[in-house]
Design a protein around this motif. Structure first.
Motif, short mmCIF file in Angstrom:
data_model
loop_
_atom_site.label_atom_id
_atom_site.label_comp_id
_atom_site.label_asym_id
_atom_site.label_seq_id
_atom_site.Cartn_x
_atom_site.Cartn_y
_atom_site.Cartn_z
N GLU A 108 0.82 -1.21 0.00
CA GLU A 108 0.00 0.00 0.00
C GLU A 108 0.86 1.26 0.00
OE1 GLU A 108 -2.57 -0.18 3.33
OE2 GLU A 108 -3.61 -2.01 2.68
N GLN A 120 4.11 1.61 -0.82
CA GLN A 120 4.95 1.78 -2.00
C GLN A 120 4.12 2.15 -3.22
OE1 GLN A 120 8.13 2.09 -2.24
NE2 GLN A 120 8.46 1.71 -0.08
N VAL A 121 2.93 1.59 -3.33
CA VAL A 121 2.05 1.99 -4.44
C VAL A 121 1.77 3.49 -4.36
CG1 VAL A 121 -0.35 1.86 -5.26
CG2 VAL A 121 0.97 -0.24 -4.90
N ALA A 122 1.49 3.97 -3.16
CA ALA A 122 1.23 5.41 -2.98
C ALA A 122 2.46 6.23 -3.32
CB ALA A 122 0.79 5.69 -1.54
N LYS A 123 3.63 5.77 -2.91
CA LYS A 123 4.87 6.52 -3.19
C LYS A 123 5.18 6.54 -4.67
CE LYS A 123 7.15 6.07 1.25
NZ LYS A 123 8.32 6.76 1.72
N VAL A 124 4.98 5.40 -5.34
CA VAL A 124 5.25 5.36 -6.78
C VAL A 124 4.31 6.30 -7.52
CG1 VAL A 124 5.14 3.90 -8.84
CG2 VAL A 124 6.24 3.04 -6.76
N ARG A 125 3.04 6.30 -7.15
CA ARG A 125 2.08 7.21 -7.80
C ARG A 125 2.48 8.66 -7.59
NH1 ARG A 125 -3.29 3.92 -5.81
NH2 ARG A 125 -3.37 2.44 -7.57
N VAL A 158 4.89 -1.77 -9.40
CA VAL A 158 4.74 -0.50 -10.13
C VAL A 158 3.55 -0.56 -11.07
CG1 VAL A 158 5.83 1.03 -11.81
CG2 VAL A 158 7.17 0.11 -9.91
N ARG A 166 0.81 -2.12 -10.50
CA ARG A 166 -0.37 -1.88 -9.67
C ARG A 166 -0.54 -0.38 -9.42
NH1 ARG A 166 -2.22 -5.29 -4.40
NH2 ARG A 166 -2.50 -6.76 -6.13
N ALA A 167 0.58 0.33 -9.34
CA ALA A 167 0.50 1.76 -9.05
C ALA A 167 0.11 2.60 -10.26
CB ALA A 167 1.85 2.25 -8.51
N VAL A 168 0.68 2.30 -11.45
CA VAL A 168 0.50 3.21 -12.60
C VAL A 168 -0.07 2.54 -13.84
CG1 VAL A 168 2.33 4.73 -11.77
CG2 VAL A 168 2.89 2.91 -13.40
#
Length: 536
Positions: free
Chosen positions: A217, A219-224, A249, A251-253
């Motif tokens: 959760e 890392q997904v937020a940080k990558v976004r 990544v 999952r994030a973008v």
């Protein structure tokens, strides 16, 4: 070790492991994480002000090779104990803590190394102190010291003793200060993990709230946040690290990500096909395959020095990615999307950073191609969502993301590939020899059901070495092959795996029979330390 890396744990304040040059600093950090509490390693040279700036939830002072009274020995700044943060001292950290707070440390004349009996001070039955609660009155621990604490500082209660340590453990519950002379982080200490969790849960009063689900959760937020609407490419090797980084990544973008798989000619047999088949099927990610065999082999021609090989491979990777990024932009432009590629995803792990000298106080053991091997004129902004994780944590993240077991449990394979498993210059002929020997070893280990029993089994070609042999009643002058089966939890330490003799015999017989250039197979029985897992 680094004090510059942004806190990857989001809302989780870190437990800082202050490293005094210990063999086991990384192991301490791992054990804290196994208790579902986030930890980071920092050097003993870090000032109290910088430690405070990291907003630690607790501090662990590691062991180390020095005597606290030796000239130049690292010391604990007494101001550390004014931060209002719970502290646990281990071995050297325990002694340095005692000295900083006014206790007495001296030589006892009785050194304690290895398995040692300690006696908990107090009433019979299970220990009732905060640090040792729930552990038996007599217990076996792992010691490694010559000096010992003779008198605890004011305000501390002595809670354990041994024949060589008048004060083997102490605690001050009011200030949440604790210490043990032994190493609770090693598995040879019977109740070591319980001592650490007692400190974390009861002494520091920290909840076990750091999980792989949290990591995803956060890392997904940080990558976004880092990437925004930008386009991203990922250096996909097919290994666990890059595969998990790519899946996270994605999952994030989503479709802002394009994975680039570089066939550099340094892969094992069948790996290119496996990447295209397994990873794309599991994730549906956009994959661009680049044939760069001639480019890499040309750049490596005549190069034998392992550090130079790593740096060349790292440089060529980036150059290939830059070219691939331009192609991605051109292809996007054809569809009316002209956003440039600014971001490069890498599956960099914590051991990569530590071994590459990543941060103040860390020795450069060897340059990992994705850390110390990167060119100075790098044109991408790096996205490294796994940079603070150990290998077993990466596997857990991969499983949480739903990647198939064939990817998550794949044995580690270095980014520079077979280029650093040839001791000597890299040529096409030598690669084919090593590929054939490696395929045989992997096939036999799989057939014997040993894939999950070992961490990995590098197969090494000693290309600059020849040995005399006899085959078919004739003299041969071939190359030796080295088998390097190892067991490990995180690649920071490792031991050689005791493979069954019949399996070793089958591997040796098949390699010497089926690979014409090889007439000798040898077994590497070195632990890490002193040897690294890879030969180069």
């Amino acid at each position: 070790m680094s004090d510059e890396t942004p806190d990857p744990a989001g809302e989780h304040r870190p437990v800082l492991v202050v490293d005094f040059g210990a063999q086991y600093a990384q192991l301490i950090a791992r054990r804290v994480r196994e208790a579902n509490v986030y930890s980071e390693i920092v050097p003993s040279t870090m000032s109290v002000e910088r430690i405070q700036a990291k907003n630690p939830a607790a501090i662990v002072l590691s062991g180390g090779p020095s005597s606290v009274y030796a000239d130049g020995a690292p010391q604990v700044d007494p101001k550390l104990f004014d931060l209002g943060v719970p502290v646990l001292g281990i071995c050297y950290g325990f002694q340095a803590m005692a000295v900083a707070l006014g206790g007495d440390v001296a030589k006892t004349g009785l050194r304690e190394y290895g398995g040692t009996r300690v006696d908990v001070v107090g009433d019979g039955g299970l220990a009732s102190s905060t640090l040792l609660q729930g552990t038996p009155q007599e217990q076996s621990v792992w010691m490694s010291h010559g000096d010992a604490v003779h008198a605890a500082p004011a305000g501390f209660t002595v809670i354990a003793e041994s024949s060589g340590s008048p004060v083997a453990a102490f605690e001050d519950d009011e200030r949440a200060f604790y210490g043990v002379q032994w190493h609770p982080e090693v598995k040879h200490t019977a109740f070591g993990q319980q001592v650490l969790t007692n400190f974390l849960y009861h002494g520091a009063k920290l909840p076990p709230a750091w999980t792989m689900g949290n990591v995803i959760e956060e890392q997904v937020a940080k990558v976004r946040e880092q990437v925004g609407s930008g386009r991203v490419i990922c250096a996909l090797s097919g290994g666990v690290d890059s595969a998990v980084a790519a899946a996270l990544v994605q999952r994030a973008v989503g479709d802002q990500l394009t994975c680039v798989f570089v066939d550099h000619g340094l892969l094992r047999a069948g790996e290119a096909e496996q990447v295209e088949r397994d990873f794309v099927a599991a994730t549906g990610v956009k994959l661009k395959v680049v044939d760069a065999v001639d480019r890499f082999l040309g750049a490596l021609e005549g190069v034998s020095d392992p550090e130079e090989k790593r740096k060349i491979i790292g440089r060529e990777f980036i150059r290939v990615f830059e070219a691939a990024a331009r192609e991605v932009v051109e292809e996007a432009a054809e569809h009316g999307e002209g956003e440039p590629v600014r971001f490069l995803v890498q599956g960099t792990l914590y051991p990569d950073v530590v071994e590459s000298g990543g941060g103040e106080g860390a020795a450069n053991i060897k340059s990992h191609h994705n850390v110390g091997g990167l060119p100075d004129d790098l044109q991408f902004e790096l996205v490294e969502p796994l940079r603070t994780l150990f290998k077993d944590e990466v596997r857990a993240v991969g499983a949480e993301l739903g990647l198939p077991e064939e990817i998550v449990q794949r044995q580690p394979f270095p980014g520079p590939g077979l280029g650093i498993r040839i001791v000597g210059a890299v040529t096409q002929d030598r690669l084919e020899t090593l590929r054939a020997a490696d395929a045989i070893a992997r096939e036999e280990l799989t057939a014997a059901g040993l894939d999950r029993e070992i961490w990995q089994c590098p197969v090494v070609l000693l290309a600059d070495v020849r040995s005399v042999g006899v085959q078919g009643d004739g003299r041969t002058y071939g190359h030796p092959i080295v088998l390097r089966p190892v067991s490990s939890e995180d690649a920071m330490t490792a031991d050689w795996t005791r493979l069954p003799y019949d399996v070793l015999a089958r591997i040796s017989t098949r390699i010497t029979n089926e690979v014409a250039e090889v007439n000798r197979v040898v077994l590497d029985v070195t632990s890490k330390p002193p040897g690294t897992i890879e030969w180069e």
